[in-house]
Design a protein around this motif. Structure first.
Motif, PDB file in Angstrom:
ATOM      1  N   PHE A  12       0.826  -1.203   0.000  1.00 30.27           N
ATOM      2  CA  PHE A  12       0.000   0.000   0.000  1.00 30.27           C
ATOM      3  C   PHE A  12       0.864   1.258   0.000  1.00 30.27           C
ATOM      4  O   PHE A  12       0.630   2.194  -0.764  1.00 30.27           O
ATOM      5  CB  PHE A  12      -0.927   0.012   1.212  1.00 30.27           C
ATOM      6  CG  PHE A  12      -1.768   1.257   1.320  1.00 30.27           C
ATOM      7  CD1 PHE A  12      -2.909   1.411   0.548  1.00 30.27           C
ATOM      8  CD2 PHE A  12      -1.402   2.286   2.172  1.00 30.27           C
ATOM      9  CE1 PHE A  12      -3.668   2.563   0.623  1.00 30.27           C
ATOM     10  CE2 PHE A  12      -2.164   3.453   2.252  1.00 30.27           C
ATOM     11  CZ  PHE A  12      -3.295   3.589   1.478  1.00 30.27           C
ATOM     12  N   VAL A  13       1.883   1.279   0.857  1.00 27.70           N
ATOM     13  CA  VAL A  13       2.761   2.443   0.929  1.00 27.70           C
ATOM     14  C   VAL A  13       3.614   2.547  -0.333  1.00 27.70           C
ATOM     15  O   VAL A  13       3.822   3.639  -0.879  1.00 27.70           O
ATOM     16  CB  VAL A  13       3.653   2.384   2.184  1.00 27.70           C
ATOM     17  CG1 VAL A  13       4.675   3.516   2.187  1.00 27.70           C
ATOM     18  CG2 VAL A  13       2.790   2.464   3.441  1.00 27.70           C
ATOM     19  N   GLY A  14       4.117   1.414  -0.817  1.00 25.64           N
ATOM     20  CA  GLY A  14       4.911   1.427  -2.041  1.00 25.64           C
ATOM     21  C   GLY A  14       6.235   2.163  -1.887  1.00 25.64           C
ATOM     22  O   GLY A  14       6.709   2.796  -2.825  1.00 25.64           O
ATOM     23  N   HIS A  15       6.851   2.075  -0.714  1.00 26.94           N
ATOM     24  CA  HIS A  15       8.114   2.766  -0.468  1.00 26.94           C
ATOM     25  C   HIS A  15       9.252   2.091  -1.217  1.00 26.94           C
ATOM     26  O   HIS A  15       9.240   0.877  -1.430  1.00 26.94           O
ATOM     27  CB  HIS A  15       8.409   2.770   1.031  1.00 26.94           C
ATOM     28  CG  HIS A  15       9.320   3.859   1.469  1.00 26.94           C
ATOM     29  ND1 HIS A  15      10.683   3.807   1.284  1.00 26.94           N
ATOM     30  CD2 HIS A  15       9.075   5.050   2.077  1.00 26.94           C
ATOM     31  CE1 HIS A  15      11.230   4.903   1.771  1.00 26.94           C
ATOM     32  NE2 HIS A  15      10.285   5.676   2.260  1.00 26.94           N
ATOM     33  N   GLN A  16      10.245   2.890  -1.624  1.00 29.24           N
ATOM     34  CA  GLN A  16      11.372   2.321  -2.371  1.00 29.24           C
ATOM     35  C   GLN A  16      12.314   1.520  -1.484  1.00 29.24           C
ATOM     36  O   GLN A  16      13.090   0.706  -1.979  1.00 29.24           O
ATOM     37  CB  GLN A  16      12.162   3.419  -3.101  1.00 29.24           C
ATOM     38  CG  GLN A  16      12.866   4.410  -2.189  1.00 29.24           C
ATOM     39  CD  GLN A  16      12.015   5.626  -1.899  1.00 29.24           C
ATOM     40  OE1 GLN A  16      10.787   5.520  -1.763  1.00 29.24           O
ATOM     41  NE2 GLN A  16      12.641   6.788  -1.815  1.00 29.24           N
ATOM     42  N   GLU A  17      12.250   1.743  -0.159  1.00 25.71           N
ATOM     43  CA  GLU A  17      13.062   0.971   0.775  1.00 25.71           C
ATOM     44  C   GLU A  17      12.238  -0.192   1.328  1.00 25.71           C
ATOM     45  O   GLU A  17      11.007  -0.167   1.312  1.00 25.71           O
ATOM     46  CB  GLU A  17      13.513   1.863   1.936  1.00 25.71           C
ATOM     47  CG  GLU A  17      14.370   3.046   1.525  1.00 25.71           C
ATOM     48  CD  GLU A  17      15.789   2.635   1.184  1.00 25.71           C
ATOM     49  OE1 GLU A  17      16.239   1.568   1.662  1.00 25.71           O
ATOM     50  OE2 GLU A  17      16.454   3.370   0.435  1.00 25.71           O
ATOM     51  N   ARG A  18      12.945  -1.205   1.833  1.00 27.13           N
ATOM     52  CA  ARG A  18      12.257  -2.331   2.474  1.00 27.13           C
ATOM     53  C   ARG A  18      11.874  -1.906   3.891  1.00 27.13           C
ATOM     54  O   ARG A  18      12.736  -1.736   4.749  1.00 27.13           O
ATOM     55  CB  ARG A  18      13.164  -3.555   2.513  1.00 27.13           C
ATOM     56  CG  ARG A  18      12.492  -4.787   3.105  1.00 27.13           C
ATOM     57  CD  ARG A  18      13.444  -5.986   3.064  1.00 27.13           C
ATOM     58  NE  ARG A  18      12.826  -7.166   3.650  1.00 27.13           N
ATOM     59  CZ  ARG A  18      12.864  -7.470   4.948  1.00 27.13           C
ATOM     60  NH1 ARG A  18      13.494  -6.662   5.787  1.00 27.13           N
ATOM     61  NH2 ARG A  18      12.272  -8.563   5.394  1.00 27.13           N
ATOM     62  N   ILE A  19      10.587  -1.702   4.130  1.00 29.31           N
ATOM     63  CA  ILE A  19      10.109  -1.247   5.433  1.00 29.31           C
ATOM     64  C   ILE A  19       9.059  -2.223   5.968  1.00 29.31           C
ATOM     65  O   ILE A  19       8.522  -3.052   5.227  1.00 29.31           O
ATOM     66  CB  ILE A  19       9.501   0.171   5.356  1.00 29.31           C
ATOM     67  CG1 ILE A  19       8.322   0.203   4.360  1.00 29.31           C
ATOM     68  CG2 ILE A  19      10.570   1.189   4.991  1.00 29.31           C
ATOM     69  CD1 ILE A  19       7.577   1.517   4.351  1.00 29.31           C
ATOM     70  N   PHE A  20       8.790  -2.097   7.253  1.00 29.04           N
ATOM     71  CA  PHE A  20       7.778  -2.947   7.876  1.00 29.04           C
ATOM     72  C   PHE A  20       7.130  -2.171   9.012  1.00 29.04           C
ATOM     73  O   PHE A  20       7.720  -1.241   9.566  1.00 29.04           O
ATOM     74  CB  PHE A  20       8.391  -4.254   8.388  1.00 29.04           C
ATOM     75  CG  PHE A  20       9.703  -4.083   9.100  1.00 29.04           C
ATOM     76  CD1 PHE A  20       9.752  -3.827  10.452  1.00 29.04           C
ATOM     77  CD2 PHE A  20      10.899  -4.164   8.397  1.00 29.04           C
ATOM     78  CE1 PHE A  20      10.959  -3.667  11.106  1.00 29.04           C
ATOM     79  CE2 PHE A  20      12.122  -3.999   9.045  1.00 29.04           C
ATOM     80  CZ  PHE A  20      12.147  -3.753  10.407  1.00 29.04           C
ATOM     81  N   PRO A  21       5.891  -2.534   9.364  1.00 29.75           N
ATOM     82  CA  PRO A  21       5.170  -1.794  10.410  1.00 29.75           C
ATOM     83  C   PRO A  21       5.707  -2.098  11.793  1.00 29.75           C
ATOM     84  O   PRO A  21       6.169  -3.211  12.070  1.00 29.75           O
ATOM     85  CB  PRO A  21       3.730  -2.295  10.255  1.00 29.75           C
ATOM     86  CG  PRO A  21       3.864  -3.665   9.655  1.00 29.75           C
ATOM     87  CD  PRO A  21       5.063  -3.589   8.753  1.00 29.75           C
TER      88      PRO A  21
END
Length: 239
Positions: A93-102
């Motif tokens: 949903f966020v579509g961030h270019q970095e690998r992120i997690f909640p």
């Protein structure tokens, strides 16, 4: 170097990539003054506007940070999981270019503030129960809020076989209340309300410690400021 328009919009923090696709399809996005089409790409010198509002691409990292730290206003229907097989997962949903997690979770049917990061080392610090990080929510229910209900919620309720910790609760409307927790049990507020035969009809998280939801619209995100990070994790030395 060019970037797909929907990805560009998502990386500004204006909205998710999926929402950007909807805005483009609705002809609400212009590039250099002209309505953009689906699949459009933009370069560094192009001027992108949504409903006449200019967008500016932001760096994924503030200053020289090693990691990404963002605050998202999670809409209803998005699931707080990194599992790509789950439709509507928060990472896609966020579509961030970095690998992120909640960091933690917010129920699929709930909305509001949630933090995401690329730094796995800080997650346990934020979620550790003994650190007592405050989380504030605005809640709507299906019956008038009474003093008895508020007192009972504040004292604590048996949830998942344990008593919830005392918390702050206050009435804000006939069918609404504000609650501040220092716990994060699964579906805690909904289960606490159900113990008094109340059903939660809307739940929005508006604050995590010193970090406030503020003016973020559903689907929008922003980078956390240095001051917010210091307030959230005062012992952390490097970001």
């Amino acid at each position: 170097m060019t970037t797909r328009l929907n990805k560009y919009i998502a990386e500004t923090g204006f909205c998710s990539r999926r929402e950007a696709d909807r805005l483009i399809a609705a002809r609400r996005v212009t590039v250099n003054g002209q309505p953009a089409g689906t699949g459009a790409v933009v370069g560094g010198d192009d001027q992108v506007q949504v409903d006449g509002q200019p967008l500016r691409l932001r760096s994924a990292r503030a200053g020289k940070r090693k990691h990404v730290y963002i605050a998202l206003n999670k809409p209803v229907g998005i699931t707080c999981t990194t599992e790509s097989s789950v439709k509507g997962n928060i990472v896609d949903f966020v579509g961030h270019q970095e690998r992120i997690f909640p960091v933690g979770r917010l129920d699929k049917e709930s909305e509001g503030l949630i933090l995401l990061t690329s730094n796995g080392d800080i997650v346990n610090q934020i979620l550790r129960a003994e650190n007592r990080h405050e989380k504030e929510y605005l809640v709507a229910v299906n019956k008038p809020v009474t003093d008895e209900f508020l007192r009972g919620m504040a004292r604590g309720v048996r949830v998942h076989g344990q008593m919830t910790l005392p918390c702050r609760v206050g009435k804000i409307a006939k069918f609404g209340f504000r609650i501040t927790l220092t716990q994060g049990l699964n579906r805690q507020i909904r289960l606490m309300a159900a113990a008094f035969e109340y059903r939660v009809t809307q739940l929005r998280r508006v604050r995590i410690d010193n970090i406030k939801l503020g003016a973020l619209k559903p689907g929008q995100w922003r980078n956390l400021s240095e001051q917010e990070l210091r307030g959230l994790l005062p012992q952390q030395q490097e970001w």
